[in-house]
Design an enzyme around this catalytic site. Structure first.
Site, PDB file in Angstrom:
ATOM      1  N   GLU A  24     -25.989 -55.203  20.597  1.00 18.38           N
ATOM      2  CA  GLU A  24     -25.122 -55.106  19.430  1.00 18.38           C
ATOM      3  C   GLU A  24     -24.218 -53.918  19.693  1.00 18.38           C
ATOM      4  O   GLU A  24     -24.664 -52.767  19.665  1.00 18.38           O
ATOM      5  CB  GLU A  24     -26.007 -54.882  18.204  1.00 18.38           C
ATOM      6  CG  GLU A  24     -25.361 -55.355  16.944  1.00 18.38           C
ATOM      7  CD  GLU A  24     -25.319 -54.243  15.954  1.00 18.38           C
ATOM      8  OE1 GLU A  24     -24.223 -53.684  15.799  1.00 18.38           O
ATOM      9  OE2 GLU A  24     -26.364 -53.934  15.383  1.00 18.38           O
ATOM     10  N   CYS A  48     -21.118 -49.966  12.490  1.00 20.62           N
ATOM     11  CA  CYS A  48     -20.709 -51.016  13.422  1.00 20.62           C
ATOM     12  C   CYS A  48     -19.984 -52.145  12.695  1.00 20.62           C
ATOM     13  O   CYS A  48     -19.250 -52.905  13.307  1.00 20.62           O
ATOM     14  CB  CYS A  48     -21.923 -51.550  14.169  1.00 20.62           C
ATOM     15  SG  CYS A  48     -23.292 -51.937  13.096  1.00 20.62           S
TER      16      CYS A  48
HETATM   17  P1  NDP Z   1     -24.320 -44.789  23.546  1.00 18.13           P
HETATM   18  O1  NDP Z   1     -24.174 -46.174  24.025  1.00 18.13           O
HETATM   19  O2  NDP Z   1     -24.013 -43.686  24.475  1.00 18.13           O
HETATM   20  O3  NDP Z   1     -25.816 -44.523  23.038  1.00 18.13           O
HETATM   21  C1  NDP Z   1     -26.567 -45.478  22.350  1.00 18.13           C
HETATM   22  C2  NDP Z   1     -28.028 -45.355  22.753  1.00 18.13           C
HETATM   23  O4  NDP Z   1     -28.167 -45.632  24.142  1.00 18.13           O
HETATM   24  C3  NDP Z   1     -28.601 -43.978  22.550  1.00 18.13           C
HETATM   25  O5  NDP Z   1     -29.941 -44.112  22.155  1.00 18.13           O
HETATM   26  C4  NDP Z   1     -28.511 -43.359  23.931  1.00 18.13           C
HETATM   27  O6  NDP Z   1     -29.422 -42.340  24.137  1.00 18.13           O
HETATM   28  C5  NDP Z   1     -28.821 -44.541  24.787  1.00 18.13           C
HETATM   29  N1  NDP Z   1     -28.300 -44.473  26.142  1.00 18.13           N
HETATM   30  C6  NDP Z   1     -27.177 -43.869  26.577  1.00 18.13           C
HETATM   31  N2  NDP Z   1     -27.034 -44.087  27.889  1.00 18.13           N
HETATM   32  C7  NDP Z   1     -28.082 -44.833  28.301  1.00 18.13           C
HETATM   33  C8  NDP Z   1     -28.497 -45.373  29.544  1.00 18.13           C
HETATM   34  N3  NDP Z   1     -27.781 -45.206  30.642  1.00 18.13           N
HETATM   35  N4  NDP Z   1     -29.634 -46.086  29.584  1.00 18.13           N
HETATM   36  C9  NDP Z   1     -30.363 -46.297  28.478  1.00 18.13           C
HETATM   37  N5  NDP Z   1     -30.022 -45.796  27.288  1.00 18.13           N
HETATM   38  C10 NDP Z   1     -28.890 -45.091  27.189  1.00 18.13           C
HETATM   39  O7  NDP Z   1     -23.488 -44.685  22.254  1.00 18.13           O
HETATM   40  P2  NDP Z   1     -23.207 -43.375  21.396  1.00 18.13           P
HETATM   41  O8  NDP Z   1     -24.344 -43.207  20.482  1.00 18.13           O
HETATM   42  O9  NDP Z   1     -22.841 -42.210  22.219  1.00 18.13           O
HETATM   43  O10 NDP Z   1     -21.927 -43.842  20.637  1.00 18.13           O
HETATM   44  C11 NDP Z   1     -20.747 -44.024  21.400  1.00 18.13           C
HETATM   45  C12 NDP Z   1     -19.921 -45.126  20.823  1.00 18.13           C
HETATM   46  O11 NDP Z   1     -20.689 -46.319  20.707  1.00 18.13           O
HETATM   47  C13 NDP Z   1     -19.433 -44.874  19.437  1.00 18.13           C
HETATM   48  O12 NDP Z   1     -18.326 -44.051  19.424  1.00 18.13           O
HETATM   49  C14 NDP Z   1     -19.139 -46.273  19.005  1.00 18.13           C
HETATM   50  O13 NDP Z   1     -17.909 -46.681  19.512  1.00 18.13           O
HETATM   51  C15 NDP Z   1     -20.235 -47.075  19.616  1.00 18.13           C
HETATM   52  N6  NDP Z   1     -21.337 -47.310  18.710  1.00 18.13           N
HETATM   53  C16 NDP Z   1     -21.550 -48.562  18.235  1.00 18.13           C
HETATM   54  C17 NDP Z   1     -22.554 -48.802  17.350  1.00 18.13           C
HETATM   55  C18 NDP Z   1     -22.870 -50.144  16.844  1.00 18.13           C
HETATM   56  O14 NDP Z   1     -23.706 -50.258  15.953  1.00 18.13           O
HETATM   57  N7  NDP Z   1     -22.330 -51.213  17.347  1.00 18.13           N
HETATM   58  C19 NDP Z   1     -23.372 -47.742  16.808  1.00 18.13           C
HETATM   59  C20 NDP Z   1     -23.095 -46.444  17.383  1.00 18.13           C
HETATM   60  C21 NDP Z   1     -22.131 -46.280  18.308  1.00 18.13           C
HETATM   61  P3  NDP Z   1     -28.999 -40.805  23.925  1.00 18.13           P
HETATM   62  O15 NDP Z   1     -28.579 -40.683  22.509  1.00 18.13           O
HETATM   63  O16 NDP Z   1     -30.254 -40.072  24.205  1.00 18.13           O
HETATM   64  O17 NDP Z   1     -27.896 -40.532  24.872  1.00 18.13           O
END
Ligand code: NDP
Length: 676
Positions: A257, A296
């Site tokens: 998602e 989202c």
């Molecule tokens: P990320 O994709 O960076 O992080 C989401 C989750 O993935 C976090 O738990 C993060 O952990 C984890 N993660 C990051 N890198 C890895 C990896 N290589 N392998 C496994 N897990 C990983 O998103 P952000 O939270 O930084 O948000 C960035 C952008 O994502 C926002 O600006 C927005 O555009 C979008 N977003 C979309 C959402 C939705 O519901 N569709 C919700 C939130 C964000 P950790 O936090 O420890 O880095």
């Protein structure tokens, strides 16, 4: 130094061997906690889920799992105030926290209740009806859902630290899968508090919930065919996960998602003086400002008829000017902070990118006046509204994950649909119209591009849950850019976690495998009427074969007069003779069913408490004057209710005529006492 968040892995709390990285308060910039998983034994955690969690949950029926979920939801409700207090560190106002905390707990309640009502008190689910595969009825097909011996891993986003965990946990638990939750580091302290409360409650079987605060490095290497990974976050991280060998080669199921550029469309029929105009404007402002637009499902694209764009921008600007920004602890504040200064930088960059093909019409991405001056270090940003130039592509491609929307004009309904589709697939969309023809055209055009669509008008506005709220009973997820995953949607979410298998077998074998009686399987007809048996002695296959009864012309005439159902096929011999299906007077279908009840019933007080309906009623062969009918009633399924001293019994009913042709088939649904 602040507290280093622990993780709950393999049955105990684990604290990393290093100091971890700091997580800052979104409002004050102060350190809230530190996060690290250095040294965590992830292999042991996955093994624990599979060998301890799986058998513990799968030993329970769906109803027993549902009862645990309900108790967990009650437990969390009692601790809610603590979660609200922590939630302010994320920048959330009370209203934002309600969506996350109450929304999450409400989702658990909802799944518990749906599972009790819609799933059997069993460990497998039958999918659809049996398929007859052989002419003699000895070879039958039936799809069944069974629980998988794997783990449900969640990698969650920062914006819904509570709801994000609970909306995934509840269906996985019901499906018999233990969860390992990895919250986004930025708001992990709130997820940690809720998970700790769930674990401390002692309500969950050991192994059904584990928590990993910190990096999930190496985790995917441990996952395989029977596991599921649910990811919510950026499209970029999703792309990395999609390429992992466990997904590409190892059969690991991945549900994504990701960000989506959701739209709201003002219908061409809506004029500024219509109630729908106000509803539209309110909806857009709500979606821009709840959780400071970090949702989202938020509305990023505002599609309006070209000749109404000035009215819309003026109404939106007027409303947005009333949004107070600041420390969410201050009750006058309408919009809190973004989750972090980094996130605010990201949003500002996105606004910059959008401005290549759009004009700023409200707000200032770089400056905002903040209500509480003590909170000036927070990640605040005021609402920003842009107006796209004709043909601009950026608004369909750049997602500002904050309080930002872009107004885009259209000149025809097909153009509105094609603009919406330029988002490449969205989680949610809304259309505000009071014109049924517009509703049909737009929704059918939008549906292939969306997971959920709201049609808002004066009739449903008072009860509407709004554009941006995912609901436990409705599907959440969307195609294409939105990730292609599907969550929630009631019991669908449970079944997503289970394996559907087509079983081909004899009726007796299917009865033994599923615990439900199949047509053609052995019946037990004894001298004791099955209505005299409580659930303590009633068994699948117990049956009664009734005596015959002749249906006379008087019976039909009496039923017609008595009920008022004087349809010509039952009362007018000439007209009935001309009917190509009947060729003469026939008995009412409801007369046949009523007579059948008279044939199978055992009238005295006993364990059968009530008849609460019939399912799948079909009239197959007309019953003519002087035909004689008999009924066979067989126990098909028994579902004891955990919370009552009775259960549901489903009876297979087949009414036949003197030539042994089936004239009616249906399931009779009764409530039967557990004990005599
Ligand atoms: P990320 O994709 O960076 O992080 C989401 C989750 O993935 C976090 O738990 C993060 O952990 C984890 N993660 C990051 N890198 C890895 C990896 N290589 N392998 C496994 N897990 C990983 O998103 P952000 O939270 O930084 O948000 C960035 C952008 O994502 C926002 O600006 C927005 O555009 C979008 N977003 C979309 C959402 C939705 O519901 N569709 C919700 C939130 C964000 P950790 O936090 O420890 O880095």
């Amino acid at each position: 130094m602040s507290e280093l968040l622990s993780s709950y892995l393999a049955g105990s709390w684990f604290t990393a061997s290093d100091e971890g990285r700091p997580v800052l308060d979104a409002v004050t910039g102060q350190e809230v906690c530190r996060v690290s998983a250095t040294g965590a034994d992830l292999a042991a955690a996955i093994e624990h889920a599979r060998t301890v969690g799986v058998p513990a949950i799968q030993a329970l029926t769906f109803h027993e799992r549902a009862a645990i979920l309900k108790a967990v939801a009650k437990h969390l409700t009692a601790a809610k105030d603590d979660f609200y207090a922590l939630s302010t560190h994320t920048g959330a106002t009370r209203r934002d926290s309600a969506a996350d905390i109450d929304g999450g707990i409400g989702t658990v309640f909802s799944f518990a209740s749906k599972a009790t009502r819609e799933l059997p008190n069993d460990t497998i689910v039958l999918d659809g009806k049996p398929e007859t595969l052989g002419k003699a009825g000895t070879f039958v097909g039936q799809h069944i859902y069974t629980s998988r011996p794997g783990v449900a891993v969640q990698i969650n986003a920062f914006n819904f630290p509570v709801w994000g965990m609970l909306e995934k946990f509840a269906p996985a638990f019901l499906a018999g899968r233990p969860s390992l939750v990895k919250p986004a580091s930025q708001t992990a302290y709130l997820t940690h508090a809720v998970a700790a409360s769930m674990l401390d409650s002692g309500l969950l079987p050991e192994g059904s919930l584990q928590l990993l605060c910190g990096s999930p490095e190496g985790l995917l290497d441990l996952l395989g065919t029977q596991d599921h990974l649910a990811f919510t976050g950026s499209a970029a991280t999703a792309a990395t996960l999609r390429q992992h060998p466990s997904v590409v080669y190892g059969g690991l199921e991945l549900g994504v998602e990701a960000d989506s550029l959701n739209c709201s469309i003002l219908g061409p029929d809506v004029r500024p003086e219509d109630p729908e105009f106000d509803l539209f404007v309110k909806g857009v402002v709500t979606e821009m400002t709840v959780k400071a637009g970090q949702k989202c499902t938020a509305i990023r694209r505002v599609l309006v008829p070209a000749d109404r764009v000035d009215d819309v921008i003026s109404a939106l600007s007027q409303r947005l000017s009333k949004i107070t920004v600041g420390n969410p602890a201050d009750e006058t504040v309408r919009m809190g902070a973004l989750v972090s200064l980094d996130q605010r930088d990201e949003v500002r960059k996105s606004v910059q990118a959008l401005r290549a093909s759009a004009d700023l019409v409200f707000g200032d991405p770089d400056h905002v006046s903040v209500v509480d001056a003590s909170a000036v270090d927070g990640a605040f940003m005021g609402p920003v509204l842009l107006r796209a130039h004709d043909g601009a592509m950026e608004p369909h491609e750049v997602e500002p994950f904050g309080p930002v929307s872009t107004v885009i004009t259209y000149s025809s309904v097909p153009e509105a649909i094609s603009l919406a589709a330029k988002g490449g697939g969205s989680l949610a969309g809304s259309l505000v119209t009071h014109d049924p023809a517009v509703a049909r055209e737009v929704i059918l055009g939008l549906a292939p591009w969306h997971g959920r669509l709201l049609v808002l008008d004066r009739d449903d506005a008072a009860e509407s849950t709004g554009h941006g709220s995912p609901l436990p009973s409705l599907v959440h997820g969307g195609p294409g850019r939105a990730g292609g995953g599907e969550e929630l949607g009631g019991i669908r979410a449970v079944l997503h976690h289970m394996q559907r298998t087509a079983i081909q077998a004899s009726p007796d074998a299917l009865t033994a495998i599923t615990g439900s009686w199949f047509t053609g399987a052995e019946r037990t007809v004894s001298s004791q009427h099955p209505f005299r048996k409580s659930l303590a002695t009633l068994r699948i296959g117990d049956a009664i074969v009734s005596d015959r009864r002749t249906v006379t012309a008087d019976d039909i005439a009496h039923f017609a007069e008595f009920t008022g159902d004087t349809f010509y096929a039952h009362t007018d011999p000439e007209a009935a003779a001309a009917n190509p299906l009947f060729g003469g007077i026939v008995a009412h279908g409801y007369l046949v069913v009523s007579l059948a009840a008279g044939l199978f019933v055992e009238p005295n007080p006993g364990p059968v408490l009530a008849n609460f309906g019939v399912d799948n009623l079909r009239f197959l062969t007309p019953v003519k004057v002087d035909d004689s009918i008999a009924v066979t009633l067989t126990v098909k399924a028994i579902t004891p209710r955990s919370s009552a001293d009775y259960g549901e019994v489903r009876w297979d009913a087949v009414v036949t005529n003197q030539r042994d042709e089936p004239v009616a088939t249906y399931d009779v649904l009764t409530l039967v006492a557990k004990q005599d």
